[in-house]
Design a protein around this motif. Sequence first.
Motif, PDB file in Angstrom:
ATOM      1  N   GLY A  18       0.766  -1.240   0.000  1.00  0.00           N
ATOM      2  CA  GLY A  18       0.000   0.000   0.000  1.00  0.00           C
ATOM      3  C   GLY A  18       0.791   1.281   0.000  1.00  0.00           C
ATOM      4  N   SER A  19       2.116   1.217  -0.172  1.00  0.00           N
ATOM      5  CA  SER A  19       2.907   2.444  -0.188  1.00  0.00           C
ATOM      6  C   SER A  19       3.578   2.635  -1.549  1.00  0.00           C
ATOM      7  CB  SER A  19       3.943   2.444   0.941  1.00  0.00           C
ATOM      8  OG  SER A  19       4.813   1.343   0.818  1.00  0.00           O
ATOM      9  N   ASN A  20       3.863   3.864  -1.869  1.00  0.00           N
ATOM     10  CA  ASN A  20       4.493   4.213  -3.144  1.00  0.00           C
ATOM     11  C   ASN A  20       6.006   4.265  -2.960  1.00  0.00           C
ATOM     12  OD1 ASN A  20       1.639   5.290  -3.206  1.00  0.00           O
ATOM     13  ND2 ASN A  20       2.236   5.513  -5.335  1.00  0.00           N
ATOM     14  N   ARG A  21       6.591   3.093  -2.841  1.00  0.00           N
ATOM     15  CA  ARG A  21       8.040   2.965  -2.653  1.00  0.00           C
ATOM     16  C   ARG A  21       8.430   1.497  -2.809  1.00  0.00           C
ATOM     17  NH1 ARG A  21      10.855   3.952   2.186  1.00  0.00           N
ATOM     18  NH2 ARG A  21      12.031   2.160   1.499  1.00  0.00           N
ATOM     19  N   TYR A  22       9.715   1.227  -2.778  1.00  0.00           N
ATOM     20  CA  TYR A  22      10.206  -0.147  -2.741  1.00  0.00           C
ATOM     21  C   TYR A  22      10.004  -0.687  -1.332  1.00  0.00           C
ATOM     22  CZ  TYR A  22      13.428  -4.064  -2.432  1.00  0.00           C
ATOM     23  OH  TYR A  22      13.969  -5.301  -2.221  1.00  0.00           O
ATOM     24  N   ILE A  23       9.533  -1.908  -1.250  1.00  0.00           N
ATOM     25  CA  ILE A  23       9.467  -2.611   0.031  1.00  0.00           C
ATOM     26  C   ILE A  23      10.194  -3.932  -0.154  1.00  0.00           C
ATOM     27  CG2 ILE A  23       7.223  -3.691  -0.407  1.00  0.00           C
ATOM     28  CD1 ILE A  23       6.683  -3.082   2.629  1.00  0.00           C
ATOM     29  N   GLY A  24      11.068  -4.255   0.781  1.00  0.00           N
ATOM     30  CA  GLY A  24      11.921  -5.421   0.640  1.00  0.00           C
ATOM     31  C   GLY A  24      11.226  -6.749   0.865  1.00  0.00           C
ATOM     32  N   ALA A  25      12.008  -7.799   0.705  1.00  0.00           N
ATOM     33  CA  ALA A  25      11.528  -9.176   0.829  1.00  0.00           C
ATOM     34  C   ALA A  25      11.107  -9.475   2.259  1.00  0.00           C
ATOM     35  CB  ALA A  25      12.630 -10.134   0.398  1.00  0.00           C
ATOM     36  N   ALA A  26       9.999 -10.189   2.391  1.00  0.00           N
ATOM     37  CA  ALA A  26       9.519 -10.618   3.706  1.00  0.00           C
ATOM     38  C   ALA A  26       8.607 -11.827   3.550  1.00  0.00           C
ATOM     39  CB  ALA A  26       8.789  -9.473   4.406  1.00  0.00           C
ATOM     40  N   PRO A  27       9.111 -12.906   2.966  1.00  0.00           N
ATOM     41  CA  PRO A  27       8.246 -14.077   2.813  1.00  0.00           C
ATOM     42  C   PRO A  27       7.919 -14.678   4.178  1.00  0.00           C
ATOM     43  CG  PRO A  27      10.497 -14.660   2.281  1.00  0.00           C
ATOM     44  CD  PRO A  27      10.475 -13.167   2.505  1.00  0.00           C
ATOM     45  N   PRO A  28       6.795 -15.371   4.272  1.00  0.00           N
ATOM     46  CA  PRO A  28       6.465 -15.997   5.559  1.00  0.00           C
ATOM     47  C   PRO A  28       7.563 -16.979   5.992  1.00  0.00           C
ATOM     48  CG  PRO A  28       4.599 -16.106   4.047  1.00  0.00           C
ATOM     49  CD  PRO A  28       5.777 -15.624   3.259  1.00  0.00           C
ATOM     50  N   ALA A  29       7.905 -16.949   7.265  1.00  0.00           N
ATOM     51  CA  ALA A  29       8.912 -17.874   7.801  1.00  0.00           C
ATOM     52  C   ALA A  29       8.491 -19.304   7.511  1.00  0.00           C
ATOM     53  CB  ALA A  29       9.091 -17.650   9.295  1.00  0.00           C
ATOM     54  N   GLY A  30       9.436 -20.108   7.040  1.00  0.00           N
ATOM     55  CA  GLY A  30       9.178 -21.509   6.767  1.00  0.00           C
ATOM     56  C   GLY A  30       8.474 -21.787   5.450  1.00  0.00           C
ATOM     57  N   HIS A  31       8.201 -20.761   4.654  1.00  0.00           N
ATOM     58  CA  HIS A  31       7.479 -20.932   3.385  1.00  0.00           C
ATOM     59  C   HIS A  31       8.395 -21.379   2.255  1.00  0.00           C
ATOM     60  CE1 HIS A  31       4.768 -19.595  -0.002  1.00  0.00           C
ATOM     61  NE2 HIS A  31       3.935 -20.247   0.779  1.00  0.00           N
ATOM     62  N   GLY A  32       9.691 -21.404   2.507  1.00  0.00           N
ATOM     63  CA  GLY A  32      10.646 -21.797   1.478  1.00  0.00           C
ATOM     64  C   GLY A  32      11.200 -20.598   0.725  1.00  0.00           C
ATOM     65  N   GLY A  54      11.023  -4.888 -24.910  1.00  0.00           N
ATOM     66  CA  GLY A  54      12.040  -5.786 -24.385  1.00  0.00           C
ATOM     67  C   GLY A  54      12.003  -5.841 -22.875  1.00  0.00           C
ATOM     68  N   ARG A  55      12.695  -6.864 -22.321  1.00  0.00           N
ATOM     69  CA  ARG A  55      12.795  -7.057 -20.876  1.00  0.00           C
ATOM     70  C   ARG A  55      14.205  -7.493 -20.520  1.00  0.00           C
ATOM     71  NH1 ARG A  55       8.668 -10.621 -21.726  1.00  0.00           N
ATOM     72  NH2 ARG A  55       6.728  -9.495 -21.686  1.00  0.00           N
ATOM     73  N   ALA A  56      14.662  -6.975 -19.395  1.00  0.00           N
ATOM     74  CA  ALA A  56      15.913  -7.428 -18.794  1.00  0.00           C
ATOM     75  C   ALA A  56      15.586  -7.849 -17.366  1.00  0.00           C
ATOM     76  CB  ALA A  56      16.941  -6.305 -18.803  1.00  0.00           C
ATOM     77  N   ILE A  57      16.007  -9.043 -16.972  1.00  0.00           N
ATOM     78  CA  ILE A  57      15.567  -9.607 -15.693  1.00  0.00           C
ATOM     79  C   ILE A  57      16.762 -10.089 -14.873  1.00  0.00           C
ATOM     80  CG2 ILE A  57      14.179 -11.418 -14.604  1.00  0.00           C
ATOM     81  CD1 ILE A  57      12.472 -11.515 -17.164  1.00  0.00           C
ATOM     82  N   VAL A  58      16.739  -9.765 -13.584  1.00  0.00           N
ATOM     83  CA  VAL A  58      17.656 -10.353 -12.616  1.00  0.00           C
ATOM     84  C   VAL A  58      16.784 -10.872 -11.475  1.00  0.00           C
ATOM     85  CG1 VAL A  58      18.148  -8.120 -11.478  1.00  0.00           C
ATOM     86  CG2 VAL A  58      19.752 -10.030 -11.229  1.00  0.00           C
ATOM     87  N   THR A  59      17.062 -12.119 -11.041  1.00  0.00           N
ATOM     88  CA  THR A  59      16.174 -12.790 -10.096  1.00  0.00           C
ATOM     89  C   THR A  59      16.938 -13.361  -8.904  1.00  0.00           C
ATOM     90  OG1 THR A  59      14.821 -13.407 -12.007  1.00  0.00           O
ATOM     91  CG2 THR A  59      14.278 -14.456  -9.918  1.00  0.00           C
ATOM     92  N   PRO A  60      17.156 -12.552  -7.866  1.00  0.00           N
ATOM     93  CA  PRO A  60      17.712 -13.092  -6.628  1.00  0.00           C
ATOM     94  C   PRO A  60      16.628 -13.830  -5.845  1.00  0.00           C
ATOM     95  CG  PRO A  60      17.304 -10.746  -6.404  1.00  0.00           C
ATOM     96  CD  PRO A  60      16.978 -11.114  -7.834  1.00  0.00           C
ATOM     97  N   VAL A  61      17.010 -14.459  -4.754  1.00  0.00           N
ATOM     98  CA  VAL A  61      16.087 -15.234  -3.922  1.00  0.00           C
ATOM     99  C   VAL A  61      16.215 -14.804  -2.468  1.00  0.00           C
ATOM    100  CG1 VAL A  61      16.092 -17.229  -5.486  1.00  0.00           C
ATOM    101  CG2 VAL A  61      17.749 -17.102  -3.617  1.00  0.00           C
ATOM    102  N   TYR A  62      15.196 -15.189  -1.689  1.00  0.00           N
ATOM    103  CA  TYR A  62      15.265 -14.943  -0.238  1.00  0.00           C
ATOM    104  C   TYR A  62      14.342 -15.919   0.464  1.00  0.00           C
ATOM    105  CZ  TYR A  62      15.553 -12.669   4.255  1.00  0.00           C
ATOM    106  OH  TYR A  62      15.789 -12.416   5.579  1.00  0.00           O
ATOM    107  N   GLU A  63      14.753 -16.354   1.661  1.00  0.00           N
ATOM    108  CA  GLU A  63      13.958 -17.283   2.466  1.00  0.00           C
ATOM    109  C   GLU A  63      14.119 -16.915   3.938  1.00  0.00           C
ATOM    110  OE1 GLU A  63      13.616 -22.093   3.272  1.00  0.00           O
ATOM    111  OE2 GLU A  63      15.227 -21.335   2.021  1.00  0.00           O
ATOM    112  N   GLN A  64      13.004 -16.897   4.643  1.00  0.00           N
ATOM    113  CA  GLN A  64      13.058 -16.725   6.103  1.00  0.00           C
ATOM    114  C   GLN A  64      12.869 -18.108   6.717  1.00  0.00           C
ATOM    115  OE1 GLN A  64      11.815 -12.976   8.173  1.00  0.00           O
ATOM    116  NE2 GLN A  64      10.146 -13.206   6.690  1.00  0.00           N
ATOM    117  N   LYS A  65      13.785 -18.510   7.522  1.00  0.00           N
ATOM    118  CA  LYS A  65      13.729 -19.847   8.176  1.00  0.00           C
ATOM    119  C   LYS A  65      12.835 -19.806   9.387  1.00  0.00           C
ATOM    120  CE  LYS A  65      17.130 -21.533   5.561  1.00  0.00           C
ATOM    121  NZ  LYS A  65      17.270 -22.663   4.815  1.00  0.00           N
TER     122      LYS A  65
END
Length: 176
Positions: A114-128, A165-176
């Motif tokens: 709901g905000s007009n900005r970048y918000i970082g990764a926050a996947p549910p813990a244990g979701h992989g 065209g598209r240029a893509i970079v795909t990092p990952v993140y996981e919360q244990k």
Amino acid sequence: MAMPPSPYDFLPRVASFTVTSDDVTDGRTLPNAQVSGIMGAGGEDVSPHLSWSGFPEGTRSFAVTCLDPDAPTASGFWHWSVCDIPVEVTELAADAGNGSGLPEGAVTLRNDAGSNRYIGAAPPAGHGPHRYFFVVHAVDVPSLGIDSSGSPAFLGFNLFSHSLGRAIVTPVYEQK
């Protein structure tokens, strides 16, 4: 468990070009700076540095998006969407996603928090592990005519018929 396909595999094929970053890398874990503090994951909510080149002739502007398609929703989770980046701008500094580092004329849309900005990764813990698709879109018009109240899905709908065209970079993140 096999990794699901890229959501971009289901869109029309367009030219590819190159995006690089001082901060994020394909398949590598996001640094803490790109993880969310706002959503309680202990990070800093700093958008990564992005630089791009080799985009198609006829490009008149760019859009930058960040999508986590692995979020536990039917539509993924949009972390960042910016459109109407002037064609002469081919790099965004780290933390441009807070709004102050964007070029004049660029429009930041609201993210799924709901905000007009970048918000970082926050996947549910244990979701992989989750994938974060940082995508630079080469656009065939100088402005898509979307204001800051628009949604990332509406931007995507417009990009469907305006992407060269598209240029893509795909990092990952996981919360244990």
